[in-house]
Design a protein around this motif. Structure first.
Motif, PDB file in Angstrom:
ATOM      1  N   LEU A  14      29.030  -0.366 -23.900  1.00 50.22           N
ATOM      2  CA  LEU A  14      28.792  -0.397 -25.344  1.00 50.22           C
ATOM      3  C   LEU A  14      27.643   0.519 -25.752  1.00 50.22           C
ATOM      4  O   LEU A  14      26.992   0.317 -26.774  1.00 50.22           O
ATOM      5  N   ASP A  15      27.415   1.548 -24.939  1.00 52.75           N
ATOM      6  CA  ASP A  15      26.384   2.536 -25.261  1.00 52.75           C
ATOM      7  C   ASP A  15      26.974   3.775 -25.909  1.00 52.75           C
ATOM      8  O   ASP A  15      26.240   4.563 -26.520  1.00 52.75           O
ATOM      9  N   SER A  16      28.289   3.966 -25.793  1.00 57.81           N
ATOM     10  CA  SER A  16      28.963   5.123 -26.392  1.00 57.81           C
ATOM     11  C   SER A  16      29.701   4.690 -27.646  1.00 57.81           C
ATOM     12  O   SER A  16      30.223   3.574 -27.713  1.00 57.81           O
ATOM     13  N   PRO A  17      29.771   5.558 -28.664  1.00 59.41           N
ATOM     14  CA  PRO A  17      30.395   5.179 -29.929  1.00 59.41           C
ATOM     15  C   PRO A  17      31.874   4.864 -29.785  1.00 59.41           C
ATOM     16  O   PRO A  17      32.579   5.427 -28.942  1.00 59.41           O
ATOM     17  N   GLY A  18      32.343   3.955 -30.639  1.00 60.86           N
ATOM     18  CA  GLY A  18      33.775   3.768 -30.814  1.00 60.86           C
ATOM     19  C   GLY A  18      34.295   4.779 -31.821  1.00 60.86           C
ATOM     20  O   GLY A  18      33.529   5.543 -32.422  1.00 60.86           O
ATOM     21  N   SER A  19      35.601   4.782 -32.037  1.00 61.77           N
ATOM     22  CA  SER A  19      36.187   5.778 -32.937  1.00 61.77           C
ATOM     23  C   SER A  19      36.220   5.321 -34.388  1.00 61.77           C
ATOM     24  O   SER A  19      36.356   6.146 -35.294  1.00 61.77           O
ATOM     25  N   HIS A  20      36.084   4.030 -34.659  1.00 66.31           N
ATOM     26  CA  HIS A  20      36.091   3.549 -36.038  1.00 66.31           C
ATOM     27  C   HIS A  20      34.798   3.996 -36.726  1.00 66.31           C
ATOM     28  O   HIS A  20      33.721   3.966 -36.119  1.00 66.31           O
ATOM     29  N   PRO A  21      34.866   4.411 -37.993  1.00 70.65           N
ATOM     30  CA  PRO A  21      33.660   4.892 -38.685  1.00 70.65           C
ATOM     31  C   PRO A  21      32.560   3.839 -38.809  1.00 70.65           C
ATOM     32  O   PRO A  21      31.397   4.196 -39.032  1.00 70.65           O
ATOM     33  N   GLU A  22      32.887   2.561 -38.673  1.00 71.59           N
ATOM     34  CA  GLU A  22      31.871   1.513 -38.728  1.00 71.59           C
ATOM     35  C   GLU A  22      31.523   0.981 -37.333  1.00 71.59           C
ATOM     36  O   GLU A  22      30.930  -0.082 -37.198  1.00 71.59           O
ATOM     37  N   ASP A  23      31.880   1.743 -36.302  1.00 73.43           N
ATOM     38  CA  ASP A  23      31.598   1.328 -34.929  1.00 73.43           C
ATOM     39  C   ASP A  23      31.001   2.492 -34.141  1.00 73.43           C
ATOM     40  O   ASP A  23      31.366   2.743 -32.997  1.00 73.43           O
ATOM     41  N   ARG A  24      30.035   3.193 -34.755  1.00 74.87           N
ATOM     42  CA  ARG A  24      29.509   4.417 -34.161  1.00 74.87           C
ATOM     43  C   ARG A  24      28.163   4.236 -33.466  1.00 74.87           C
ATOM     44  O   ARG A  24      27.688   5.158 -32.828  1.00 74.87           O
ATOM     45  N   GLN A  25      27.557   3.059 -33.617  1.00 76.27           N
ATOM     46  CA  GLN A  25      26.260   2.819 -32.971  1.00 76.27           C
ATOM     47  C   GLN A  25      26.411   1.885 -31.771  1.00 76.27           C
ATOM     48  O   GLN A  25      27.484   1.333 -31.548  1.00 76.27           O
ATOM     49  N   VAL A  26      25.342   1.706 -31.018  1.00 82.98           N
ATOM     50  CA  VAL A  26      25.414   0.891 -29.811  1.00 82.98           C
ATOM     51  C   VAL A  26      25.817  -0.540 -30.155  1.00 82.98           C
ATOM     52  O   VAL A  26      25.507  -1.065 -31.228  1.00 82.98           O
ATOM     53  N   GLY A  27      26.535  -1.162 -29.219  1.00 88.67           N
ATOM     54  CA  GLY A  27      26.910  -2.555 -29.374  1.00 88.67           C
ATOM     55  C   GLY A  27      25.768  -3.463 -28.945  1.00 88.67           C
ATOM     56  O   GLY A  27      25.153  -3.263 -27.901  1.00 88.67           O
ATOM     57  N   ARG A  28      25.490  -4.474 -29.760  1.00 91.25           N
ATOM     58  CA  ARG A  28      24.328  -5.341 -29.548  1.00 91.25           C
ATOM     59  C   ARG A  28      24.755  -6.795 -29.303  1.00 91.25           C
ATOM     60  O   ARG A  28      25.817  -7.225 -29.742  1.00 91.25           O
ATOM     61  N   HIS A  29      23.904  -7.518 -28.639  1.00 90.32           N
ATOM     62  CA  HIS A  29      24.017  -8.965 -28.365  1.00 90.32           C
ATOM     63  C   HIS A  29      25.471  -9.448 -28.361  1.00 90.32           C
ATOM     64  O   HIS A  29      25.984  -9.932 -29.359  1.00 90.32           O
ATOM     65  N   ALA A  30      26.088  -9.365 -27.210  1.00 91.37           N
ATOM     66  CA  ALA A  30      27.523  -9.618 -27.082  1.00 91.37           C
ATOM     67  C   ALA A  30      27.825 -10.954 -26.415  1.00 91.37           C
ATOM     68  O   ALA A  30      27.006 -11.511 -25.674  1.00 91.37           O
ATOM     69  N   ASP A  31      29.039 -11.451 -26.661  1.00 90.39           N
ATOM     70  CA  ASP A  31      29.580 -12.617 -25.979  1.00 90.39           C
ATOM     71  C   ASP A  31      30.919 -12.212 -25.391  1.00 90.39           C
ATOM     72  O   ASP A  31      31.686 -11.466 -26.019  1.00 90.39           O
ATOM     73  N   VAL A  32      31.222 -12.694 -24.183  1.00 86.82           N
ATOM     74  CA  VAL A  32      32.472 -12.323 -23.512  1.00 86.82           C
ATOM     75  C   VAL A  32      33.328 -13.562 -23.322  1.00 86.82           C
ATOM     76  O   VAL A  32      32.854 -14.599 -22.837  1.00 86.82           O
ATOM     77  N   VAL A  33      34.602 -13.453 -23.691  1.00 84.93           N
ATOM     78  CA  VAL A  33      35.582 -14.513 -23.475  1.00 84.93           C
ATOM     79  C   VAL A  33      36.592 -14.011 -22.458  1.00 84.93           C
ATOM     80  O   VAL A  33      37.118 -12.901 -22.587  1.00 84.93           O
ATOM     81  N   VAL A  34      36.874 -14.827 -21.444  1.00 84.69           N
ATOM     82  CA  VAL A  34      37.788 -14.442 -20.368  1.00 84.69           C
ATOM     83  C   VAL A  34      39.013 -15.343 -20.397  1.00 84.69           C
ATOM     84  O   VAL A  34      38.898 -16.572 -20.494  1.00 84.69           O
ATOM     85  N   LEU A  35      40.194 -14.724 -20.322  1.00 82.76           N
ATOM     86  CA  LEU A  35      41.454 -15.436 -20.194  1.00 82.76           C
ATOM     87  C   LEU A  35      42.209 -14.831 -19.011  1.00 82.76           C
ATOM     88  O   LEU A  35      42.773 -13.738 -19.123  1.00 82.76           O
ATOM     89  N   GLY A  36      42.176 -15.518 -17.877  1.00 82.02           N
ATOM     90  CA  GLY A  36      42.830 -14.978 -16.701  1.00 82.02           C
ATOM     91  C   GLY A  36      42.148 -13.708 -16.234  1.00 82.02           C
ATOM     92  O   GLY A  36      40.947 -13.685 -15.983  1.00 82.02           O
ATOM     93  N   ASP A  37      42.940 -12.634 -16.135  1.00 77.23           N
ATOM     94  CA  ASP A  37      42.365 -11.354 -15.696  1.00 77.23           C
ATOM     95  C   ASP A  37      42.015 -10.459 -16.868  1.00 77.23           C
ATOM     96  O   ASP A  37      41.755  -9.272 -16.697  1.00 77.23           O
ATOM     97  N   GLN A  38      42.007 -11.034 -18.072  1.00 81.89           N
ATOM     98  CA  GLN A  38      41.671 -10.263 -19.266  1.00 81.89           C
ATOM     99  C   GLN A  38      40.355 -10.769 -19.856  1.00 81.89           C
ATOM    100  O   GLN A  38      40.030 -11.951 -19.753  1.00 81.89           O
ATOM    101  N   ALA A  39      39.610  -9.857 -20.468  1.00 84.04           N
ATOM    102  CA  ALA A  39      38.347 -10.248 -21.080  1.00 84.04           C
ATOM    103  C   ALA A  39      38.119  -9.421 -22.336  1.00 84.04           C
ATOM    104  O   ALA A  39      38.550  -8.268 -22.434  1.00 84.04           O
ATOM    105  N   VAL A  40      37.433 -10.026 -23.294  1.00 84.40           N
ATOM    106  CA  VAL A  40      37.081  -9.326 -24.524  1.00 84.40           C
ATOM    107  C   VAL A  40      35.629  -9.620 -24.845  1.00 84.40           C
ATOM    108  O   VAL A  40      35.155 -10.748 -24.675  1.00 84.40           O
TER     109      VAL A  40
END
Length: 308
Positions: free
Chosen positions: A228-254
């Protein structure tokens, strides 16, 4: 590409945590609801915050549900400051570990920050259980997970120890014994711990992305790089990602994280004051590659369901 997930009425959602509602099957998000348009002195706008709630059937479309109630001790009438909730299910009830500050300070320094423990039968009714006695009274940003030794562990930021991550252990969710510093080095905040692909992972916010740590036992950690140090492509997602939470379902995570969509990256706090007040919550995919490294993709289509 990752568009903002919810419309918060105060414009300052930060520190999201997401949990499945065991009663309804829906996803619930709890977050710090900063008061971005407050006109009080100094950093009063960061304080006095309540805990916002949003609900989703699929993890993509979120509906604002108001603010959590009952988060203060019975003898504290407030208004007080609530930050960075951690919410977990123990099989019979929910636990919330909440950063709590008395009143609405206008400065960062000069006041205690403590972690409160609350329980509830659902995600709407909470009963205050008191404050955790940890390594100092300047602690914020709790995270909880059960480790392979059978113990519950709580990780948190101790600002009295140069903003490093400490840990405490418990057998019952209520009584915690401090272990010591878990992650040192550069100052950071917002630890989050999860299991994925046979490993325990911790991410911490270094304010330039999330530093990744890996462990086989949830106790001893080895550092990797940043996500989360590199920008995303959405115009409102161009800065670093801060204070995150991760949810895991099986072998997938978000990962659910917040960012400042109007900030240009400048360190001129006065010039960027307005931009640094507005925040938005986004999500990203996580996976473990063949080399055992945690990888992140911020460009999740806005309407893509939670199950990728």
């Amino acid at each position: 590409m990752s568009a903002p997930l919810l419309a918060d009425p105060l414009g300052g959602p930060t520190d999201p945590t997401v949990i499945r509602n065991e009663q309804t099957g829906q996803w619930w998000m709890f977050y710090t609801q900063r008061r971005s348009s407050d006109t009080g002195e100094g950093v009063a706008w960061v304080h006095g915050s309540r805990i916002g709630m949003a609900v989703s059937d699929d993890g993509a479309r979120w509906e604002y549900r108001g603010v959590a109630k009952g988060l203060d001790p019975v003898n504290e009438h407030g208004p007080n400051t609530h930050w960075a909730p951690e919410v977990a299910w123990d099989g019979s009830q929910y636990h919330m570990y909440l950063t709590w500050i008395r009143g609405i300070p206008s400065t960062w320094a000069g006041h205690e920050r403590r972690i409160a423990h609350l329980v509830g039968p659902d995600l709407e009714r909470w009963s205050h259980q008191g404050f955790l006695e940890l390594s100092s009274r300047y602690v914020i940003d709790a995270a909880v997970a059960r480790t392979p030794d059978g113990l519950l562990r709580l990780w948190y930021k101790d600002e009295a120890d140069e903003s490093t991550t400490w840990s405490a252990v418990s057998t019952d969710w209520h009584t915690w014994t401090v272990e010591g510093q878990a992650i040192g080095g550069a100052p950071h905040e917002g630890p989050n711990v999860f299991e994925l692909d046979g490993w325990f992972w911790m991410i911490v916010d270094e304010w330039r992305g999330q530093r990744v740590y890996r462990s086989d036992d949830g106790v001893n950690w080895s550092a990797q790089g940043l996500i989360l140090d590199s920008p995303g492509s959405h115009p409102e997602d161009r800065q670093v990602g801060r204070h995150a939470d991760v949810v895991v379902l099986g072998d997938q995570a978000v990962a659910f994280y917040f960012t400042h969509p109007e900030w240009d990256g400048s360190n001129d706090v006065e010039q960027q004051a307005g931009a640094l007040r507005r925040s938005a919550v986004h999500r990203a995919r996580l996976r473990v590659d063949d080399d055992g490294l945690l990888r992140c993709d911020r460009n999740v289509p806005a309407d893509e369901p939670f199950i990728f």
